[in-house]
Motif scaffolding. Structure first.
Motif, PDB file in Angstrom:
ATOM      1  N   VAL A 136      -4.761   2.871  -6.581  1.00  0.00           N
ATOM      2  CA  VAL A 136      -4.795   4.017  -5.664  1.00  0.00           C
ATOM      3  C   VAL A 136      -5.647   5.109  -6.285  1.00  0.00           C
ATOM      4  CG1 VAL A 136      -3.452   5.772  -4.451  1.00  0.00           C
ATOM      5  CG2 VAL A 136      -2.508   3.489  -4.762  1.00  0.00           C
ATOM      6  N   LYS A 137      -6.646   5.589  -5.542  1.00  0.00           N
ATOM      7  CA  LYS A 137      -7.523   6.639  -6.063  1.00  0.00           C
ATOM      8  C   LYS A 137      -6.802   7.982  -6.067  1.00  0.00           C
ATOM      9  CE  LYS A 137     -11.191   4.159  -6.744  1.00  0.00           C
ATOM     10  NZ  LYS A 137     -11.686   3.913  -8.108  1.00  0.00           N
ATOM     11  N   THR A 141       2.196   6.483  -7.028  1.00  0.00           N
ATOM     12  CA  THR A 141       1.176   7.351  -7.614  1.00  0.00           C
ATOM     13  C   THR A 141       1.594   8.808  -7.518  1.00  0.00           C
ATOM     14  OG1 THR A 141      -0.537   5.755  -7.008  1.00  0.00           O
ATOM     15  CG2 THR A 141      -1.265   7.982  -7.557  1.00  0.00           C
ATOM     16  N   ALA A 191       2.447   1.650  -3.436  1.00  0.00           N
ATOM     17  CA  ALA A 191       1.469   2.093  -4.432  1.00  0.00           C
ATOM     18  C   ALA A 191       1.157   3.576  -4.286  1.00  0.00           C
ATOM     19  CB  ALA A 191       0.192   1.263  -4.312  1.00  0.00           C
ATOM     20  N   GLU A 192       0.989   4.032  -3.067  1.00  0.00           N
ATOM     21  CA  GLU A 192       0.664   5.440  -2.836  1.00  0.00           C
ATOM     22  C   GLU A 192       1.832   6.344  -3.228  1.00  0.00           C
ATOM     23  OE1 GLU A 192      -0.557   5.748   1.228  1.00  0.00           O
ATOM     24  OE2 GLU A 192      -2.493   4.735   0.876  1.00  0.00           O
ATOM     25  N   GLN A 236       0.835  -1.207   0.000  1.00  0.00           N
ATOM     26  CA  GLN A 236       0.000   0.000   0.000  1.00  0.00           C
ATOM     27  C   GLN A 236       0.867   1.253   0.000  1.00  0.00           C
ATOM     28  OE1 GLN A 236      -3.373  -0.057  -0.228  1.00  0.00           O
ATOM     29  NE2 GLN A 236      -3.341   2.173  -0.446  1.00  0.00           N
TER      30      GLN A 236
END
Length: 714
Positions: free
Chosen positions: A713-714, A621, A617-618, A614
């Motif tokens: 990831v939004k 991004t 990924a963040e 996580q």
């Protein structure tokens, strides 16, 4: 799965899967995709195969497109090919020279058709090569700079500029390449430091026994001198201004004029003025209404306006002869070593001859002000502050743009002359029936073509206006202009100026300029050094993913790329690592594995790897949003190799081998499956082939593809 990853076995099939699925076409992407995201591909020159510089921009742009496509945007990457006027003609001339021929042996129409056939062949080759690098561009929208609809837009821009008083035809000093017989823009002149000589020459007074000594690096041009200039503040020459001098080696007399352009510190403070062969002298000549005498012809030889004994000599021969004659007549005071910058043609290295010629120019000042304002207002943002400063400096010192080229290959300037003297003309893309000014009905077409950068400077809006209906309204301004820093002035600045002029809006929101590719020792790549990397040969041997990841790993903002085969081999190992990790996970899932039915009971190690994923990924991004490609690539590389493979998979192996509880084993399988699946999403923009090939092996619906999976990831 095979024991080893073999790119040759999967890359072609995977690309076919994407292309036939319509995933490159923004109108065929599944789901609701309202927010558009568009990149216009810098069109590769349609004259020779791709080189590693092309691989850089193709990789970075494809990375961005795949990232934003997975984020649910309506993505368009519009591909193209550039006719590359002068560049292509030079390449074709070399081809003719190898056959013992010259372009001057052919009439215009024949030569144009020969180059056209050559370009069409290479254009198709380049398209196939771009595909092999994994470029997910929409081939249904492919544009060529000589497409009739593109040419129409270019003609409309020229006509509008002319109507608005921003195009003019005038006699100006231009940069002339004697080898290629064409004018060049200031940007196409390369400057080299050279060791030359500075000659000091006596110019006798016409009415006295005295003389004025001038210093020059080009004694041969004195045959076309029409004055000697001094600075008006120079006390040494105040009593000489207005008097006449005898021009050495000639029977002419020339005046002494006072002009602030003369540097007090250069040479003797008195300079010869040759208005027809020097940009500064041209301006002095205009200010003082001096005669313009052209003594160097377009072939680089001494012309008929010079004394007879020098006519027909090459410039170097004439220089030697002039110096000898000056010595004989006792007019050569001295010569001394002198280091200075010499302008040469950027293609052939021949010394540029400044010549006076009638050319078509764009008045650039007002266009430049609009572009500068757009950057200051933040409507277009440079990712690098360094390049924004360079852009601003150049725009503040910009000069009118010569858009004429004396070549065959390109878009002919849409002008028709009413007489041989060219004193009257009509601007029209079609031959006019009658001149509205003089009534002429017979016309002579302009033979000059546009500077390639004039047509390609309109590329973003021209391609979208002539693409699918509504594309311009949806995708303009485009999201990013990504290209090499070396064409910031050639192309990016001109797209800014012409885009704003034609549409009232900037052509792109961001400008990202990548560095030039150099070898591992940071030397410029060249065929003569033998350090050139052929991207297609790399793909054949190591796979497209290895090349792409190696390029991104080397791509640090504001820096050139130090690149060698060792980096490619390292990323080939990484591709194999991904493949082997997937083989382990898949081989241990079992035929009845269904993640929806598993109720995992996570261990501390599981929670740690999921948290690591996580965080990665963040951060990735954020890095991709900030154009930090190197950092994003390193992030996913280190996570997958060190966190997933070295720790998570080893932990899973232990649990599968020793755990007594079946739920514990299922949890281990579930974690390995989930981290692998979600890691493939992070890897996909960088290494699309291996990630998609593995994804197709994972349990999933038959119509699912990684290329349109949701970014995690939004």
């Amino acid at each position: 799965m095979d024991k080893q990853y073999d790119p040759k076995k999967v890359e072609g099939e995977i690309y076919k899967l994407w292309e036939e699925g319509g995933f490159f076409d923004p109108d065929k992407l599944p789901g609701k995709r309202k927010k558009p995201y568009c990149i216009i591909m810098p069109p590769p020159n349609a004259n020779e195969p791709l080189h590693v510089g092309h691989a850089v921009f193709l990789t970075i742009e494809d990375l961005l497109i795949r990232f934003e496509r997975m984020r649910g945007k309506k993505t368009l990457w519009l591909p193209g090919a550039d006719h590359a006027g002068f560049e292509t003609q030079v390449v074709f001339e070399r081809k003719l020279e190898k056959q013992g021929k010259s372009r001057f042996q052919f009439d215009r129409e024949t030569l144009y058709q020969m180059i056209w056939d050559y370009v069409q062949e290479n254009k198709d080759i380049a398209k196939d090569q771009i595909k092999r690098l994994g470029a997910s561009c929409d081939w249904s929208r492919l544009k060529f700079t000589l497409d009739p609809d593109i040419v129409k837009v270019v003609y409309e821009t020229f006509a509008k500029l002319y109507q608005d008083g921003l195009i003019y035809r005038g006699k100006r000093i231009i940069n002339w390449c004697p080898k290629h017989q064409t004018g060049l823009s200031d940007l196409e002149v390369k400057y080299e430091e050279r060791e030359d000589k500075l000659w000091y020459i006596k110019y006798p007074l016409a009415d006295d026994d005295g003389f004025v000594t001038v210093a020059t690096t080009r004694p041969e041009t004195m045959l076309g001198d029409t004055a000697v200039a001094v600075n008006p503040e120079d006390p040494r020459y105040k009593n000489l201004v207005g008097r006449k001098l005898k021009l050495p080696l000639s029977d002419r007399e020339i005046p002494v004029v006072a002009d602030a352009a003369v540097e007090l510190e250069f040479g003797t403070g008195a300079v010869k003025v040759t208005p027809a062969h020097d940009p500064i002298d041209f301006e002095i000549g205009e200010r003082h209404s001096l005669e313009f005498i052209e003594v160097i012809g377009r072939d680089g030889k001494i012309a008929n306006a010079a004394p007879e004994k020098y006519r027909g000599l090459k410039v170097d021969q004439a220089r030697q002869k002039v110096v000898e004659d000056l010595q004989t007549e006792g007019l050569l005071v001295k010569e001394e070593p002198y280091k200075h910058s010499v302008g040469v043609c950027y293609k052939c290295g021949r010394v540029i001859e400044p010549l006076v010629s009638e050319q078509w120019f764009v008045k650039i000042e007002s266009l430049a002000k609009e572009a500068v304002a757009a950057v200051k207002e933040g409507r277009t943002k440079f990712v690098s502050e360094k390049y924004e400063k360079i852009f601003m400096h150049w725009m503040a010192n910009i000069r009118d743009w010569n858009i004429s080229r004396q070549i065959v290959w390109g878009i002919r300037i849409p002008v028709w002359y009413c007489n041989e003297e060219r004193t009257c003309f009509v601007v029209s893309d079609q031959k006019p029936e009658k001149c509205p000014k003089c009534g002429a009905t017979e016309f002579i077409p302009e033979t000059d073509t546009f500077d390639t950068w004039f047509s390609s400077g309109q590329w973003p809006f021209a391609t979208l206006k002539t693409s699918q209906p509504g594309d311009f309204e949806v995708f303009y301004p485009t999201a990013v202009m990504e290209t090499g820093w070396d064409i910031l002035f050639f192309w990016v600045a001109r797209m800014m100026m012409l885009g704003l002029y034609r549409t009232g809006n900037v052509p792109f929101e961001y400008v990202y300029l990548h560095g030039l590719v150099r070898d591992k020792d940071k030397q410029k790549m060249s065929k003569s050094k033998g350090n050139v990397i052929n991207p297609l040969a790399v793909v054949d041997e190591h796979g497209a993913d290895a090349l792409r990841m190696a390029l991104v790993f080397s791509s640090v903002s504001d820096s050139d790329l130090a690149f060698g085969e060792d980096k490619i081999i390292a990323q080939k190992r990484f591709a194999n690592k991904i493949w082997n990790a997937a083989r382990f996970v898949l081989s241990n899932l079992g035929a009845d594995f269904d993640p929806a039915k598993i109720k995992p009971n996570f261990t501390k190690e599981d929670e740690w790897i999921l948290k690591e994923w996580q965080d990665t990924a963040e951060q990735m991004t954020k890095d991709l949003e900030a154009f930090k490609f190197h950092e994003a690539a390193q992030g996913v590389y280190h996570f997958f190799w060190h966190s997933f493979c070295d720790k998570c998979i080893e932990d899973v192996k232990t649990r599968l081998n020793h755990a007594q509880d079946e739920n514990e084993k299922q949890t281990a399988r579930f974690v390995a499956w989930q981290v692998l699946r979600d890691s493939l999403k992070l890897l996909h923009p960088f290494m699309p082939f291996v990630s998609e090939a593995i994804y197709q092996q994972l349990p999933h619906k038959s119509d699912q593809t990684l290329i349109i999976e949701e970014w995690p990831v939004k």
